[in-house]
Scaffold this active site. Sequence first.
Site, mmCIF file in Angstrom:
data_model
loop_
_atom_site.group_PDB
_atom_site.id
_atom_site.type_symbol
_atom_site.label_atom_id
_atom_site.label_comp_id
_atom_site.label_asym_id
_atom_site.label_seq_id
_atom_site.Cartn_x
_atom_site.Cartn_y
_atom_site.Cartn_z
ATOM 1 N N ARG A 49 36.388 -50.667 38.292
ATOM 2 C CA ARG A 49 37.168 -51.096 38.551
ATOM 3 C C ARG A 49 37.540 -51.799 39.760
ATOM 4 O O ARG A 49 38.412 -52.352 40.182
ATOM 5 C CB ARG A 49 38.377 -49.728 37.541
ATOM 6 C CG ARG A 49 38.336 -49.904 36.405
ATOM 7 C CD ARG A 49 39.240 -48.908 35.634
ATOM 8 N NE ARG A 49 39.185 -49.213 33.821
ATOM 9 C CZ ARG A 49 40.349 -49.293 33.442
ATOM 10 N NH1 ARG A 49 41.060 -47.419 33.872
ATOM 11 N NH2 ARG A 49 39.513 -48.539 32.482
ATOM 12 N N ASP A 150 56.593 -45.645 34.016
ATOM 13 C CA ASP A 150 55.018 -46.000 34.090
ATOM 14 C C ASP A 150 55.041 -45.855 35.712
ATOM 15 O O ASP A 150 55.601 -46.164 36.614
ATOM 16 C CB ASP A 150 54.988 -47.138 33.636
ATOM 17 C CG ASP A 150 52.974 -47.428 33.680
ATOM 18 O OD1 ASP A 150 52.985 -46.451 32.025
ATOM 19 O OD2 ASP A 150 52.645 -46.729 33.811
#
Length: 288
Positions: A49, A150
């Site tokens: 990532r 979030d």
Amino acid sequence: MTIKPSTRSAASARDFLLTDGDFSRVRALIHQRAGIALGEQKREMVYSRLSRRLRELGMNDFTSYLALLEAEKDSAEWQAFTNALTTNLTAFFREAHHFPLLAEHVKKCAAPVTVWCSAASTGEEPYSIAMTLIEALGSRAATASVIATDIDTQVLEKAAAGVYTMEQVSKLPLERLKRFFLKGSGARAGQVRIRPEVAAMVKFGQVNLLDTQWGLKEPFDAIFCRNVMIYFDKPTQNRILQRFAPLMKAQGLLFAGHSENFSYASQPFRLRGQTVYELDPRQAKGGA
């Protein structure tokens, strides 16, 4: 004699070198920033990532990238770093046993009913909550609301758009599909969009559960914090649970993920059912 061609190791074939020191720094930084406790087994995930960030920034090594983060505490790259290392696995009505319990609970709640979804991801969970409120409350749902937050800004953008593929809604009953979604056509063929009356119930915003201030004032009838705590260590989990209590109404419910267990936290919640906890009435402060 046949000589086999030499092969490079996986590490040497990579574009970048992730040293032990770099990996330790990544683990420390994401724990400090987002409370996420990355185990040793997450090394491959971290490489995969974060190497994308290095490519996008034109950087040559993880050491320089991490130095950039540490040097600029308010850099926009911190959000990209956090987004990269958060996992967003979700689905409509995931862990389905929670939603009938929510429906029965809110029928007994005074208006207006409010629910906080603290890990909204790409929106499937908060929209599932909103659909449940509509089904359970009927005309009373007009005053109900879902606060959906979030830490990841990219998933919040997708959630607010409310657009999904047919595959993502394929397991929903036809009745729910017709009632809560608009079918796309033309360039949107193969997609659906959340109906405006459902979308209007859900307010999206960014909240890092490690922040000292969440900016939430509503006393909530229920809080969904599912499949989030598994990324935190026990002290962090306990601090967050303690902070939930003042934001909940008496008899408020806390919904956890299937692999999460808060039984070690004797206060302020007690187990009510499978991964469902209720607020001890003595702890409720009604949002004060």
